[in-house]
Design an enzyme around this catalytic site. Sequence first.
Site, PDB file in Angstrom:
ATOM      1  N   HIS A  66      -4.890   9.340   0.565  1.00 58.59           N
ATOM      2  CA  HIS A  66      -4.878   8.626   1.763  1.00 58.59           C
ATOM      3  C   HIS A  66      -5.705   9.063   2.981  1.00 58.59           C
ATOM      4  CE1 HIS A  66      -3.585   5.847   4.814  1.00 58.59           C
ATOM      5  NE2 HIS A  66      -3.144   4.841   3.774  1.00 58.59           N
ATOM      6  N   HIS A  79       3.585  -2.303   2.940  1.00 62.90           N
ATOM      7  CA  HIS A  79       3.713  -0.991   2.412  1.00 62.90           C
ATOM      8  C   HIS A  79       5.070  -0.664   1.580  1.00 62.90           C
ATOM      9  CE1 HIS A  79       0.575  -0.576   5.451  1.00 62.90           C
ATOM     10  NE2 HIS A  79       0.403   0.261   4.845  1.00 62.90           N
ATOM     11  N   ASP A 139       0.670  -1.219  -0.066  1.00 59.19           N
ATOM     12  CA  ASP A 139      -0.005  -0.029  -0.026  1.00 59.19           C
ATOM     13  C   ASP A 139       0.850   1.109  -0.088  1.00 59.19           C
ATOM     14  OD1 ASP A 139      -1.825  -1.988   0.236  1.00 59.19           O
ATOM     15  OD2 ASP A 139      -3.004  -0.820   1.894  1.00 59.19           O
TER      16      ASP A 139
HETATM   17 ZN   LIG Z   1      -2.425   3.035   3.299  1.00 57.46          ZN
END
Ligand SMILES: [Zn+2]
Length: 293
Positions: A164, A262, A110
Amino acid sequence: MTRTRLALGALISAAVLALAGCGATDAPSASWHGSPAPSGSTGGGQDGGAQARPISDSTAQAATGKPSATPSSSAAASTSASPSAAASSAAPSDGIIRQAGGAQVALTFDDGPSADTPKLLAMLRQHNIKATFCVVGVAVQEFPQYLQEIVKDGHTLCNHTWKHDEKLGKKSADTIRADLQRTNDEIHKAVPDAQIKYFRHPAGNFTPAAVQIAAELGMKSLGWTVDPSDWNTKKWSGDQMTQHIISNVRNNTKPGAVILSHDGGGDRSATLAAYKTLLPELKQQFTLIAMPV
Ligand SMILES: [Zn+2]
């Protein structure tokens, strides 16, 4: 009547708060918002249980998009409870997919693309592993070439909102739609024929409205079952973070798992170091897939 409504309202408020707390598991919000997890976050509480099981539990809860009424619903339970082999086409009633499909395992990354993305792509290429990238619109705007590399390498794309916004799901339908559409438009600016079949709400704060609007835009909502908390750079750093990620993923990954990590939103060197160790191991134990498009 009034009393019942009040009680119901309190219950819903509690539920929303609980969700917001767990939801902080995704998201190195720090980089997007200039501060660590939002004030309501249970970052501390959740992290207190840094060992595998508690994190896994709270993660599963976050990914569910609703507070669990059954405290025993661990990631393992939710994984094994779903007999469906084609999870991506048979989403649960809340519309959020949390299963890679059968015994397969899905790696999801992500908050990118970022300067670290090419390094991750190189490792995935080296092991011939496909993954899923939940990208943020402003990051795509900054690194369109990395988005192109992601697509060229055959990974799956997932919309992770324009910048985000962890509260997007609670905003108006028009705002949600515009945000998701703007993100898809930016992706298509970089790769005109890119397929975007998934949506992941920042911090896992899915709402029925967000799930529905994503579906209207052709995207399935994607949760996760394993969260090594590589976003929590306040708690771990350097080699300690690397070891934490490795042990958390080792301990919690089961057939069908969707693993959250991430490749953007902050310093991802520990994540990269962890996956250098994890990729060959996971590949040996599981069939690693990009979420099907
Ligand atoms: Zn995120």
